[in-house]
Design a protein around this motif. Structure first.
Motif, PDB file in Angstrom:
ATOM      1  N   ARG A 226      -0.312  18.605   4.256  1.00  0.00           N
ATOM      2  CA  ARG A 226      -0.411  19.173   3.216  1.00  0.00           C
ATOM      3  C   ARG A 226       0.423  18.709   2.113  1.00  0.00           C
ATOM      4  N   ARG A 227       0.027  18.608   0.836  1.00  0.00           N
ATOM      5  CA  ARG A 227       1.061  18.392  -0.183  1.00  0.00           C
ATOM      6  C   ARG A 227       2.210  19.013  -0.218  1.00  0.00           C
TER       7      ARG A 227
ATOM      8  N   PRO B 234       0.793  -1.193  -0.031  1.00  0.00           N
ATOM      9  CA  PRO B 234       0.049   0.086  -0.016  1.00  0.00           C
ATOM     10  C   PRO B 234       0.847   1.222  -0.039  1.00  0.00           C
ATOM     11  N   LYS B 235       0.338   2.201  -0.789  1.00  0.00           N
ATOM     12  CA  LYS B 235       1.061   3.568  -0.858  1.00  0.00           C
ATOM     13  C   LYS B 235       0.937   4.328   0.550  1.00  0.00           C
ATOM     14  N   GLY B 236       2.075   4.799   1.080  1.00  0.00           N
ATOM     15  CA  GLY B 236       1.985   5.844   2.275  1.00  0.00           C
ATOM     16  C   GLY B 236       1.258   6.947   2.158  1.00  0.00           C
ATOM     17  N   ARG B 237       0.452   7.036   3.227  1.00  0.00           N
ATOM     18  CA  ARG B 237      -0.242   8.343   2.989  1.00  0.00           C
ATOM     19  C   ARG B 237      -0.160   9.259   4.549  1.00  0.00           C
ATOM     20  N   THR B 238      -0.322  10.405   4.269  1.00  0.00           N
ATOM     21  CA  THR B 238      -0.373  11.504   5.477  1.00  0.00           C
ATOM     22  C   THR B 238      -1.298  12.499   5.447  1.00  0.00           C
ATOM     23  N   TRP B 239      -1.633  13.125   6.822  1.00  0.00           N
ATOM     24  CA  TRP B 239      -2.678  14.141   6.633  1.00  0.00           C
ATOM     25  C   TRP B 239      -2.269  15.594   6.648  1.00  0.00           C
TER      26      TRP B 239
ATOM     27  N   THR C  66       6.151  17.659   4.283  1.00  0.00           N
ATOM     28  CA  THR C  66       6.294  16.406   4.882  1.00  0.00           C
ATOM     29  C   THR C  66       6.065  16.691   6.444  1.00  0.00           C
TER      30      THR C  66
END
Length: 87
Positions: A11-12, A4-9, A15
């Motif tokens: 902003r684009r 699965p691709k790593g995700r974060t909350w 990091t």
């Protein structure tokens, strides 16, 4: 199959970085926790921490068998009440 691709909350393009204070004194922190659940009562989080060893000391890095045994025994111990809590 791909993982699965790593995700974060975050902003684009920004990091998220977790700042750790006091890293020069103790660079590692170990944590062991359990949740005590009883019907009709609020769940309790019981945890123990252990800081990393200093350079040149012979202290253990992680939890020992005795540390885990004390953690498992903690839910069975009476909760200490603060002074004046009874009235």
């Amino acid at each position: 199959m791909r993982p699965p691709k790593g995700r974060t909350w975050g902003r684009r393009g920004h990091t998220p970085v977790v700042r750790v204070t006091g890293a020069s004194n103790s660079p590692r922190l170990s944590l062991a926790a359990l949740i005590a659940v009883k019907p009709g009562c609020r769940p309790r989080l019981i945890y123990r921490t252990r800081t990393g060893r200093k350079h040149g000391t012979s202290a253990r890095k992680g939890f020992t068998e005795t540390d885990y045994a004390c953690l498992l025994d903690a839910p069975h111990q009476p909760v200490p009440w603060p002074p004046g809590a009874w009235g």
